[in-house]
Structures are given as C-alpha cells and as structure tokens.
Design a protein around this motif. Structure first.
Motif, PDB file in Angstrom:
ATOM      1  N   GLU A 120      29.276  42.510  71.535  1.00 55.25           N
ATOM      2  CA  GLU A 120      29.812  43.570  70.675  1.00 55.25           C
ATOM      3  C   GLU A 120      31.264  43.293  70.297  1.00 55.25           C
ATOM      4  O   GLU A 120      31.646  43.352  69.129  1.00 55.25           O
ATOM      5  CB  GLU A 120      29.713  44.923  71.387  1.00 55.25           C
ATOM      6  N   SER A 172      25.357  50.039  67.299  1.00 54.79           N
ATOM      7  CA  SER A 172      25.314  48.610  67.602  1.00 54.79           C
ATOM      8  C   SER A 172      24.166  47.907  66.887  1.00 54.79           C
ATOM      9  O   SER A 172      23.004  48.327  67.001  1.00 54.79           O
ATOM     10  CB  SER A 172      25.162  48.411  69.112  1.00 54.79           C
ATOM     11  N   PHE A 192      23.198  45.109  67.823  1.00 54.10           N
ATOM     12  CA  PHE A 192      22.626  44.271  68.880  1.00 54.10           C
ATOM     13  C   PHE A 192      21.863  45.096  69.911  1.00 54.10           C
ATOM     14  O   PHE A 192      21.394  44.561  70.910  1.00 54.10           O
ATOM     15  CB  PHE A 192      23.743  43.481  69.577  1.00 54.10           C
ATOM     16  N   ASP A 193      21.755  46.401  69.685  1.00 49.53           N
ATOM     17  CA  ASP A 193      21.090  47.304  70.624  1.00 49.53           C
ATOM     18  C   ASP A 193      19.797  47.806  69.997  1.00 49.53           C
ATOM     19  O   ASP A 193      19.812  48.497  68.977  1.00 49.53           O
ATOM     20  CB  ASP A 193      22.023  48.475  70.942  1.00 49.53           C
ATOM     21  N   ALA A 200      17.951  50.087  70.923  1.00 43.76           N
ATOM     22  CA  ALA A 200      17.889  51.547  70.962  1.00 43.76           C
ATOM     23  C   ALA A 200      18.834  52.184  69.951  1.00 43.76           C
ATOM     24  O   ALA A 200      18.908  53.417  69.868  1.00 43.76           O
ATOM     25  CB  ALA A 200      18.215  52.049  72.360  1.00 43.76           C
ATOM     26  N   ARG A 223      22.091  52.547  69.844  1.00 49.17           N
ATOM     27  CA  ARG A 223      23.083  53.444  70.420  1.00 49.17           C
ATOM     28  C   ARG A 223      24.469  53.158  69.859  1.00 49.17           C
ATOM     29  O   ARG A 223      24.744  52.052  69.403  1.00 49.17           O
ATOM     30  CB  ARG A 223      23.092  53.292  71.940  1.00 49.17           C
ATOM     31  N   GLN A 261      28.308  52.313  70.034  1.00 51.19           N
ATOM     32  CA  GLN A 261      29.108  51.476  70.926  1.00 51.19           C
ATOM     33  C   GLN A 261      30.570  51.495  70.496  1.00 51.19           C
ATOM     34  O   GLN A 261      30.886  51.621  69.307  1.00 51.19           O
ATOM     35  CB  GLN A 261      28.606  50.023  70.899  1.00 51.19           C
ATOM     36  N   SER A 321      34.010  49.118  70.715  1.00 47.49           N
ATOM     37  CA  SER A 321      34.457  47.749  70.986  1.00 47.49           C
ATOM     38  C   SER A 321      35.954  47.641  70.724  1.00 47.49           C
ATOM     39  O   SER A 321      36.509  48.376  69.908  1.00 47.49           O
ATOM     40  CB  SER A 321      33.709  46.750  70.088  1.00 47.49           C
TER      41      SER A 321
END
Length: 376
Positions: free
Chosen positions: A138, A203, A205-206, A208, A210, A212, A214
């Motif tokens: 992230e 995100s 890269f998630d 789910a 969610r 994030q 960073s």
C-alpha cells in the motif's frame, strides 16, 4: 471609477509594493545597471563559468525589474481605458478594461509569490526523494503515486526531470526513489513539499475493498555547484556497490555499477544508478551527498528546522503535512496552511501550485497586511 476597478487597482498596488520591497527596488536598479555594463565587456567570456553566472543573474534580475515596470504600465493603460469608457458610456470597452485589470491582478499575485523565492538556494535545481512508510505494498504504491505527481508538476512547468535512483517494491510501487528537477527556482518551489504525505483510499490490493491509510515521506534538497565548498572526509564514508534495479537492459542486471554512499556522522544515505560507469555514478552520488549536507546546513539556519527534522524521522500519524482522501469523500488538505481542494485527481496529476504558494508565503511570513502597509 467603478467599485470593482478600484478594488482591483488596490490589489495590484499592494502586490507591486511588496514586489518592490522584496527586490529592494533602488538597489536592484543599480545592480542591473552594473550587470548590463559588465555584460558589454569584451573580456567577460575569458572566464566562461563567471560569465555564465553573471548572465544568469542579469537575466533573472532583468525579468523581475522589467516585469514590475511592465505591470505598472499596463495597469495605467487599463485605468485610462476604464475612465474613457465611463466618460463615453461604452459598456463594451468598460467590460474589456475590467477584464484586463482582473488578468493584471492575477499576474501581480503570481509575481508576488515568485518574489518570495529569495532564499540562499531557491534558484537552484534540486533533488526530490520519496520514501514509502510502513505498510508494505500500500505505502509503496503511494510512494510511486507521489513520484508521478511531482514529475507531472515539474513537466507542466517546463522543468527537466532525471531519475537518479529507485528501489522497486516487492509487488508494486516503490520503496524509494530520487529524481533531479532542473530549472529556474526548482528548489524554491519544491522545498515546502518536504514532509509526510497521507493517503486514505479503498485499497486496490484488498479483495475485501477495505479503506486503507498509507504514508510516504518527501525530502527535497538543492543541487550545489562548485562555488559552494562542502568538506567531506573520506573516512566518514561507507561506500557500497549493488546491481541497479528496473529497466535498463542486460547490463543493469548483471554488473554492480550502482553506488550507495552513507555519510556515517549524519546517517545520510544517497544512491545513484543512472550510468553504466561505476565511477560516474560515484561522482554523481558524491554531488548528491554534498547537496544533502548543504541542505542540512540551510535547515539549521531556519527556525523551523526542528519541526522539519521531526517530520522526517517518523513516517506516520501526527507528522503529515498533507492528507489526500479519496474515500469515502474526496479532499486534499494541507495541514499547515488549511488550503483545500476537492479534486484529488487533478492534484495527483500535478496541480500543486496553490499548495506551494500558500506554504511558501507562510514559511516566509508574507502577509497582505505587510503589503498594505508598504503601499501606504
């Protein structure tokens, strides 16, 4: 004269007064006359380095002085046009004259901001370094987004951008990267971007989806020339070689041409992998190290040095200078000046001028009340 015309004229007068004060007008005129005389000396180019330095100073100073003079002349012309249009009742001409005054007020404001670039190294090229904070992929993706943002800003302003070093993330993004930004006042504009930048988003890269948060840090330091002496003891240096990463062909992946230099007393680390030659990369890295040491000395001279160092030491909560929120709402906010923008896509595409101007004005302590006092 209409109320709007008078208001615009007052705004421009305030900006011009501040411009003259920052230039130290009488001194600037005398210095420009001196530089013009020296430029006509046929022996000037016997020393090319000194001649180029003189011509750069002359070009910069002439642009500042002539810009103010042209601005004042254009305002006089616009005001005369306003008075003439009002006397003759010509609404079309009056509208055009007011539009001219608005444009001149914007130009005056821009020049006023540029006049704040009067620091010791503000006119220099600079290095801009981005480092990902904690958070793995992230944060590394965010670091790459920041690097792109500053690259786009630089290119939009006609600056040259050279990638000096980069360390790619394991899955995506960058762990760190350094670029050189070359052009007039590059360091002056970018120096206020140093600090921690916070990103809030859903995100990519998630699985789910969610939200994030960073963090990534930005560090900016000026390129120094040979006229600035920085003493470095070889015994204070730790030099490592490594294989350059990223695109560049077979040579980049097979030879240890990249150089990393650690200045042990300060802990400063610089790296360069732009050239096939290890010796040339070492020379460039030494130039970068001198720039870092010089920038460190500049920071010590400023009252805000302690805050700047604190922002660099911890890439996380409580140390950020700007927040970029992409979800659940969209907002970019500078936490030092409270400047806000509701279009993060444009900001991430390089639209940073408002943030830089506000931070620069705050850093120098320029206020409208000072300009008003100078105009009286």
């Amino acid at each position: 004269m209409s109320a709007e015309s008078e208001s615009l004229n007052d705004q421009i007068k305030q900006s011009v007064a501040l411009l003259r004060r920052h230039l130290d007008w009488d001194v600037a005129l005398g210095r420009l006359a001196e530089l013009n005389n020296r430029a006509e000396d046929p022996d000037l180019w016997n020393d090319p380095d000194a001649a180029q330095k003189l011509m750069r100073e002359r070009t910069l100073l002439a642009g500042q002085v002539e810009g103010v003079q042209r601005l004042e002349a254009d305002v006089r012309d616009a005001l005369e046009l306003v008075e003439l249009a009002e006397m003759e009742g010509d609404d079309g001409v009056l509208k055009d004259a007011v539009l001219m005054l608005r444009a001149l007020a914007e130009e005056a404001k821009r020049r006023e901001t540029e006049s704040l670039l009067s620091g010791e190294a503000d006119g220099n090229d600079c290095y801009l370094e981005v480092n990902a904070g904690a958070g793995g992929t992230e944060a590394q993706d965010w670091a790459e987004m920041l690097l792109r943002m500053y690259t786009r800003w630089a290119e939009q302003h006609g600056y040259k951008v050279t990638l000096m070093e980069s360390s790619e993330g394991e899955q995506a993004g960058l762990k760190s990267a350094t670029i050189q930004v070359s052009g007039p006042n590059a360091y002056g504009w970018l120096k206020t971007e140093a600090g921690v930048h916070r990103l809030v988003r859903i995100s990519p890269f998630d699985a789910a989806a969610r939200r994030q948060t960073s963090f990534a840090s930005v560090w900016v330091y000026p390129v120094v020339d040979d006229s600035i002496e920085i003493e470095i003891n070889e015994s204070d240096l730790k030099v490592d070689t490594f294989r350059a990463s990223g695109a560049g062909g077979q040579h980049v992946n097979k030879t240890e041409s990249a150089i990393r230099i650690t200045h042990v007393p300060t802990g400063i680390v610089v790296a360069c992998q732009t050239d096939r030659s290890q010796h040339r990369n070492r020379a460039t890295a030494m130039t970068m190290l001198k720039a870092r040491l010089y920038e460190q000395e500049l920071q010590r001279r400023e009252a805000a040095a302690a805050q700047t160092e604190a922002a660099k030491t911890d890439i996380g909560w409580g140390h950020q200078i700007r927040s970029y929120v992409l979800a659940p709402y969209q907002l970019v906010k500078d936490l030092r000046t409270n400047v806000e923008r509701g279009n993060p896509d444009a900001v991430l595409d390089g639209d940073l001028d408002d943030f830089m101007a506000a931070a620069l004005a705050a850093r120098v302590g320029a206020t409208r009340s000072e300009a008003s006092a100078a105009a009286q």
